[in-house]
Design a protein around this motif. Structure first.
Motif, PDB file in Angstrom:
ATOM      1  N   LYS A 172       8.557   9.973  -3.985  1.00 19.66           N
ATOM      2  CA  LYS A 172       8.139   9.516  -5.728  1.00 19.66           C
ATOM      3  C   LYS A 172       9.714   8.163  -5.662  1.00 19.66           C
ATOM      4  O   LYS A 172       9.295   7.112  -6.061  1.00 19.66           O
ATOM      5  CB  LYS A 172       9.521  10.584  -6.113  1.00 19.66           C
ATOM      6  N   ALA A 173      10.186   7.856  -4.189  1.00 22.59           N
ATOM      7  CA  ALA A 173      10.831   6.292  -4.467  1.00 22.59           C
ATOM      8  C   ALA A 173      10.380   5.207  -3.907  1.00 22.59           C
ATOM      9  O   ALA A 173      10.881   4.042  -4.804  1.00 22.59           O
ATOM     10  CB  ALA A 173      12.206   6.346  -3.606  1.00 22.59           C
ATOM     11  N   ALA A 174       9.458   5.937  -2.907  1.00 17.83           N
ATOM     12  CA  ALA A 174       8.428   4.505  -2.509  1.00 17.83           C
ATOM     13  C   ALA A 174       7.358   4.336  -3.873  1.00 17.83           C
ATOM     14  O   ALA A 174       7.199   3.057  -4.025  1.00 17.83           O
ATOM     15  CB  ALA A 174       7.921   5.055  -1.371  1.00 17.83           C
ATOM     16  N   LYS A 175       7.008   5.633  -4.278  1.00 13.31           N
ATOM     17  CA  LYS A 175       5.674   4.891  -5.682  1.00 13.31           C
ATOM     18  C   LYS A 175       6.579   3.820  -7.397  1.00 13.31           C
ATOM     19  O   LYS A 175       6.013   3.100  -7.052  1.00 13.31           O
ATOM     20  CB  LYS A 175       5.867   6.036  -6.105  1.00 13.31           C
ATOM     21  N   SER A 176       7.979   4.336  -7.198  1.00 24.13           N
ATOM     22  CA  SER A 176       8.745   3.795  -8.136  1.00 24.13           C
ATOM     23  C   SER A 176       8.732   2.324  -7.352  1.00 24.13           C
ATOM     24  O   SER A 176       8.815   1.260  -8.298  1.00 24.13           O
ATOM     25  CB  SER A 176      10.330   3.999  -8.201  1.00 24.13           C
ATOM     26  N   CYS A 177       8.758   2.115  -5.949  1.00 27.41           N
ATOM     27  CA  CYS A 177       8.352   0.452  -6.341  1.00 27.41           C
ATOM     28  C   CYS A 177       7.234  -0.327  -6.153  1.00 27.41           C
ATOM     29  O   CYS A 177       6.944  -1.712  -6.309  1.00 27.41           O
ATOM     30  CB  CYS A 177       9.216  -0.126  -5.124  1.00 27.41           C
ATOM     31  N   GLY A 178       5.797   0.580  -6.685  1.00 26.82           N
ATOM     32  CA  GLY A 178       4.510  -0.270  -6.481  1.00 26.82           C
ATOM     33  C   GLY A 178       4.583  -1.167  -7.700  1.00 26.82           C
ATOM     34  O   GLY A 178       5.403   0.055  -8.831  1.00 26.82           O
ATOM     35  N   ARG A 179       3.548  -1.961  -7.914  1.00 27.24           N
ATOM     36  CA  ARG A 179       3.067  -2.665  -8.582  1.00 27.24           C
ATOM     37  C   ARG A 179       1.682  -2.008  -8.581  1.00 27.24           C
ATOM     38  O   ARG A 179       1.102  -2.655  -8.747  1.00 27.24           O
ATOM     39  CB  ARG A 179       3.490  -3.950  -8.624  1.00 27.24           C
TER      40      ARG A 179
ATOM     41  N   LYS B 102      13.482  -4.831   2.100  1.00 26.91           N
ATOM     42  CA  LYS B 102      14.516  -4.380   1.784  1.00 26.91           C
ATOM     43  C   LYS B 102      14.436  -3.840  -0.034  1.00 26.91           C
ATOM     44  O   LYS B 102      15.148  -2.691  -0.438  1.00 26.91           O
ATOM     45  CB  LYS B 102      15.188  -5.688   1.580  1.00 26.91           C
ATOM     46  N   GLU B 103      13.684  -3.249  -1.129  1.00 28.55           N
ATOM     47  CA  GLU B 103      13.650  -3.008  -2.095  1.00 28.55           C
ATOM     48  C   GLU B 103      12.912  -1.823  -2.029  1.00 28.55           C
ATOM     49  O   GLU B 103      13.689  -0.850  -2.442  1.00 28.55           O
ATOM     50  CB  GLU B 103      12.409  -4.178  -3.154  1.00 28.55           C
ATOM     51  N   MET B 104      12.346  -1.784  -0.762  1.00 26.99           N
ATOM     52  CA  MET B 104      11.924  -0.307  -0.730  1.00 26.99           C
ATOM     53  C   MET B 104      12.675   0.657  -0.247  1.00 26.99           C
ATOM     54  O   MET B 104      12.882   1.881   0.162  1.00 26.99           O
ATOM     55  CB  MET B 104      10.987  -0.095   0.447  1.00 26.99           C
ATOM     56  N   VAL B 105      13.640   0.671   1.106  1.00 28.19           N
ATOM     57  CA  VAL B 105      14.580   0.667   1.135  1.00 28.19           C
ATOM     58  C   VAL B 105      16.061   0.845  -0.083  1.00 28.19           C
ATOM     59  O   VAL B 105      16.261   2.435   0.518  1.00 28.19           O
ATOM     60  CB  VAL B 105      15.329  -0.063   2.612  1.00 28.19           C
ATOM     61  N   ALA B 106      15.808  -0.137  -0.460  1.00 30.61           N
ATOM     62  CA  ALA B 106      17.313   0.478  -0.917  1.00 30.61           C
ATOM     63  C   ALA B 106      17.163   0.998  -2.302  1.00 30.61           C
ATOM     64  O   ALA B 106      17.892   2.189  -2.587  1.00 30.61           O
ATOM     65  CB  ALA B 106      17.241  -0.839  -2.042  1.00 30.61           C
ATOM     66  N   ALA B 107      15.738   1.558  -2.682  1.00 31.18           N
ATOM     67  CA  ALA B 107      15.240   2.511  -3.461  1.00 31.18           C
ATOM     68  C   ALA B 107      14.837   4.017  -2.964  1.00 31.18           C
ATOM     69  O   ALA B 107      15.130   4.913  -3.509  1.00 31.18           O
ATOM     70  CB  ALA B 107      14.195   2.339  -3.913  1.00 31.18           C
ATOM     71  N   GLY B 108      15.397   3.745  -1.763  1.00 27.89           N
ATOM     72  CA  GLY B 108      15.326   5.161  -0.993  1.00 27.89           C
ATOM     73  C   GLY B 108      13.763   5.796  -0.685  1.00 27.89           C
ATOM     74  O   GLY B 108      14.230   6.995   0.264  1.00 27.89           O
ATOM     75  N   GLY B 109      12.788   5.274  -0.150  1.00 25.20           N
ATOM     76  CA  GLY B 109      11.605   4.689   0.092  1.00 25.20           C
ATOM     77  C   GLY B 109      11.566   5.404   1.512  1.00 25.20           C
ATOM     78  O   GLY B 109       9.871   5.589   2.225  1.00 25.20           O
ATOM     79  N   ALA B 110      12.221   4.132   2.120  1.00 27.79           N
ATOM     80  CA  ALA B 110      11.491   3.594   3.642  1.00 27.79           C
ATOM     81  C   ALA B 110      13.093   3.812   3.924  1.00 27.79           C
ATOM     82  O   ALA B 110      14.226   3.691   4.047  1.00 27.79           O
ATOM     83  CB  ALA B 110      10.721   2.414   3.253  1.00 27.79           C
ATOM     84  N   ARG B 111      13.133   3.985   5.413  1.00 28.34           N
ATOM     85  CA  ARG B 111      14.826   3.194   6.989  1.00 28.34           C
ATOM     86  C   ARG B 111      13.543   1.965   7.486  1.00 28.34           C
ATOM     87  O   ARG B 111      12.263   2.550   8.152  1.00 28.34           O
ATOM     88  CB  ARG B 111      14.710   4.456   7.487  1.00 28.34           C
TER      89      ARG B 111
ATOM     90  N   GLU C 299       0.927  -1.298  -0.145  1.00 27.45           N
ATOM     91  CA  GLU C 299       0.380   0.268  -0.283  1.00 27.45           C
ATOM     92  C   GLU C 299       0.632   1.366  -0.190  1.00 27.45           C
ATOM     93  O   GLU C 299       0.384   2.684  -0.772  1.00 27.45           O
ATOM     94  CB  GLU C 299      -1.197   0.006   1.503  1.00 27.45           C
ATOM     95  N   LEU C 300       1.711   1.414   0.515  1.00 25.94           N
ATOM     96  CA  LEU C 300       2.843   2.147   0.701  1.00 25.94           C
ATOM     97  C   LEU C 300       3.259   2.504  -0.365  1.00 25.94           C
ATOM     98  O   LEU C 300       3.365   4.154  -1.059  1.00 25.94           O
ATOM     99  CB  LEU C 300       4.385   2.720   2.117  1.00 25.94           C
ATOM    100  N   THR C 301       4.048   1.627  -1.630  1.00 27.45           N
ATOM    101  CA  THR C 301       4.350   1.534  -2.700  1.00 27.45           C
ATOM    102  C   THR C 301       3.551   1.688  -3.614  1.00 27.45           C
ATOM    103  O   THR C 301       3.704   2.803  -4.505  1.00 27.45           O
ATOM    104  CB  THR C 301       5.714   0.436  -2.953  1.00 27.45           C
TER     105      THR C 301
ATOM    106  N   ALA D 213       0.794   3.700  -2.812  1.00 24.57           N
ATOM    107  CA  ALA D 213       0.503   5.243  -2.841  1.00 24.57           C
ATOM    108  C   ALA D 213       1.390   6.355  -3.378  1.00 24.57           C
ATOM    109  O   ALA D 213       1.492   7.521  -3.350  1.00 24.57           O
ATOM    110  CB  ALA D 213      -0.344   5.479  -1.188  1.00 24.57           C
ATOM    111  N   GLY D 214       3.006   5.378  -3.157  1.00 30.43           N
ATOM    112  CA  GLY D 214       4.095   6.308  -2.309  1.00 30.43           C
ATOM    113  C   GLY D 214       3.699   7.631  -1.563  1.00 30.43           C
ATOM    114  O   GLY D 214       4.142   8.709  -1.637  1.00 30.43           O
ATOM    115  N   ARG D 215       4.242   6.689  -0.399  1.00 29.72           N
ATOM    116  CA  ARG D 215       4.638   7.532   1.408  1.00 29.72           C
ATOM    117  C   ARG D 215       6.045   6.926   1.861  1.00 29.72           C
ATOM    118  O   ARG D 215       5.969   5.899   1.440  1.00 29.72           O
ATOM    119  CB  ARG D 215       3.499   6.889   1.975  1.00 29.72           C
ATOM    120  N   PRO D 216       6.259   7.711   1.760  1.00 34.37           N
ATOM    121  CA  PRO D 216       7.205   7.153   2.724  1.00 34.37           C
ATOM    122  C   PRO D 216       7.234   7.328   4.119  1.00 34.37           C
ATOM    123  O   PRO D 216       6.689   7.240   4.743  1.00 34.37           O
ATOM    124  CB  PRO D 216       8.416   8.847   3.184  1.00 34.37           C
ATOM    125  N   ALA D 217       8.387   6.204   4.241  1.00 31.14           N
ATOM    126  CA  ALA D 217       7.869   5.556   5.931  1.00 31.14           C
ATOM    127  C   ALA D 217       9.422   4.776   7.014  1.00 31.14           C
ATOM    128  O   ALA D 217       9.532   5.068   5.745  1.00 31.14           O
ATOM    129  CB  ALA D 217       6.616   4.550   5.229  1.00 31.14           C
TER     130      ALA D 217
END
Length: 393
Positions: A341-348, A301-310, A275-277, A279-283
């Motif tokens: 934006k990074a979080a959203k890039s991981c969304g499908r 891991k994927e979301m963290v590597a993209a810069g969308g989460a810590r 849902e985060l990816t 919607a594109g919400r940092p977390a």
């Protein structure tokens, strides 16, 4: 012309298993098909199942490390398999789709016995136990991540990366812009821990937010999901820190709240990450350490590597560490927007339609008639009309 088929979805009794099953069920209904759901007593109580889907409760035997669980577990699985085969005799499914969890196991075993095509969907970045047990026999394996641990390379030819289906209300957020955060504007934080392990968030988050610099702390507006036994303590903590906070044990309008949130603090369950990816919400995410096979640590891991989460491991999740990580992402100009934006890039976002396409590609000859019905007795498990929800135990 739409050709109606019958599908059975089988999922364990948690939101992580059932939310994607509900999403697929609604998509198949939208395509003109009939859908039935197999779950356990817990799953039948989870809200969100489309009304047109008939729900059936199967016994779900659990085989643990204790030998004492083996005999009753095997008996329950055998009973569930028999009940599933009775349902299939009346419902005549084109395919059975398993979403993991123990209730899916007898449903899939029944499908194997009846030679019904089967697909399993794995929501996490580690293949779950039931999906591992059945991977060899199923026709297709749908995954939510490009790399899934414990998925044998010998099954590569039947693996399809589709993503994790999310609710339509969350998917709609993808077309909405990230809410602007002005220098003196309200900073909205959403804290959600799901049904498990939320106490650590209740213990740490209020104190962590209180440690933020005064100019940021004064702008906070918090919405937090808490366990019922924690909610009064959390309310007192926020009041003591003079931080406006709305608390609830359940957030029925979670997608709407996610839409206006600038940041989310939570666990790293499959549904949360998806849902985060979408919607594109940092977390800031704290993986649940007791999750089977530590799958939440891999989910993020994927979301963290993209810069969308810590990600913060639970032993390191302190008020000081939380405040430090929030400042890194909230005080640097443009950092929140870039993380979104990074979080959203991981969304499908096409996960549910891609999964439905995959499901429709397997199956027997299309069913042109309505549901076959048979008289029910107290000993039978069958003939649940597609347009009426029914639970049979």
């Amino acid at each position: 012309m739409t050709i109606s088929r019958h599908y059975v979805l089988a999922a364990g009794g948690t939101g992580g298993h059932l939310i994607p099953a509900f999403a697929l069920g609604q998509e198949l209904l939208n395509r003109g098909h009939h859908v039935a759901l197999i779950t356990d007593a817990r799953g039948a109580k989870i809200p969100g199942c489309p009304e047109q889907i008939a729900t059936h409760i199967l016994p779900a035997g659990r085989l643990t490390k204790s030998p004492r669980s083996w005999l009753p577990g095997i008996r329950a699985i055998a009973e569930g398999r028999t009940m599933a085969r009775r349902l299939y005799a009346s419902f005549e499914p084109t395919a059975v789709v398993g979403f993991g969890g123990y209730p899916a196991f007898p449903a899939l075993l029944g499908a194997f016995a009846e030679k019904i095509p089967t697909i399993i969907h794995e929501q996490n970045a580690v293949l779950g136990r039931v999906n591992r047990f059945t991977a060899r026999q199923v026709n297709a394996i749908a995954t939510a991540y490009p790399d899934v641990l414990r998925l044998s390379p010998r099954y590569a030819s039947k693996v399809h990366l589709v993503g994790n289906p999310v609710r339509e209300e969350v998917l709609a957020l993808r077309d909405e812009p990230y809410p602007p955060l002005l220098a003196d504007g309200i900073f909205r934080v959403l804290v959600t821990g799901g049904s498990q392990g939320a106490t650590i968030l209740s213990d740490i988050v209020p104190d962590g937010l209180a440690r933020l610099p005064l100019n940021l702390r004064r702008r906070l507006q918090v919405t937090q999901q808490c366990r019922e036994e924690d909610i009064e303590t959390v309310r007192q903590a926020y009041a003591a820190h003079d931080i406006p906070a709305e608390l609830a044990t359940y957030l029925p309008d979670l997608p709407e709240r996610l839409g206006w949130a600038h940041m989310v603090i939570g666990r790293a369950g499959a549904s949360t990450v998806s849902e985060l990816t979408c919607a594109g919400r940092p977390a800031i995410l704290v993986p649940l350490p007791s999750a089977t096979d530590n799958h939440q640590s891999y989910n993020v891991k994927e979301m963290v590597a993209a810069g969308g989460a810590r990600a913060i491991a639970q032993p390191a999740f302190t008020a000081v560490e939380l405040a430090k990580q929030i400042q890194k992402i909230a005080l640097e100009p443009g950092a929140l927007e870039n993380a979104a934006k990074a979080a959203k890039s991981c969304g499908r976002p096409n996960a549910v339609s891609d999964l439905a396409d995959l499901v429709e590609s397997f199956g027997r000859a299309p069913i042109m008639h309505g549901l076959t019905t048979k008289p029910e007795t107290s000993a039978s498990f069958g003939a649940a009309p597609a347009l009426a929800r029914k639970s049979i135990s």
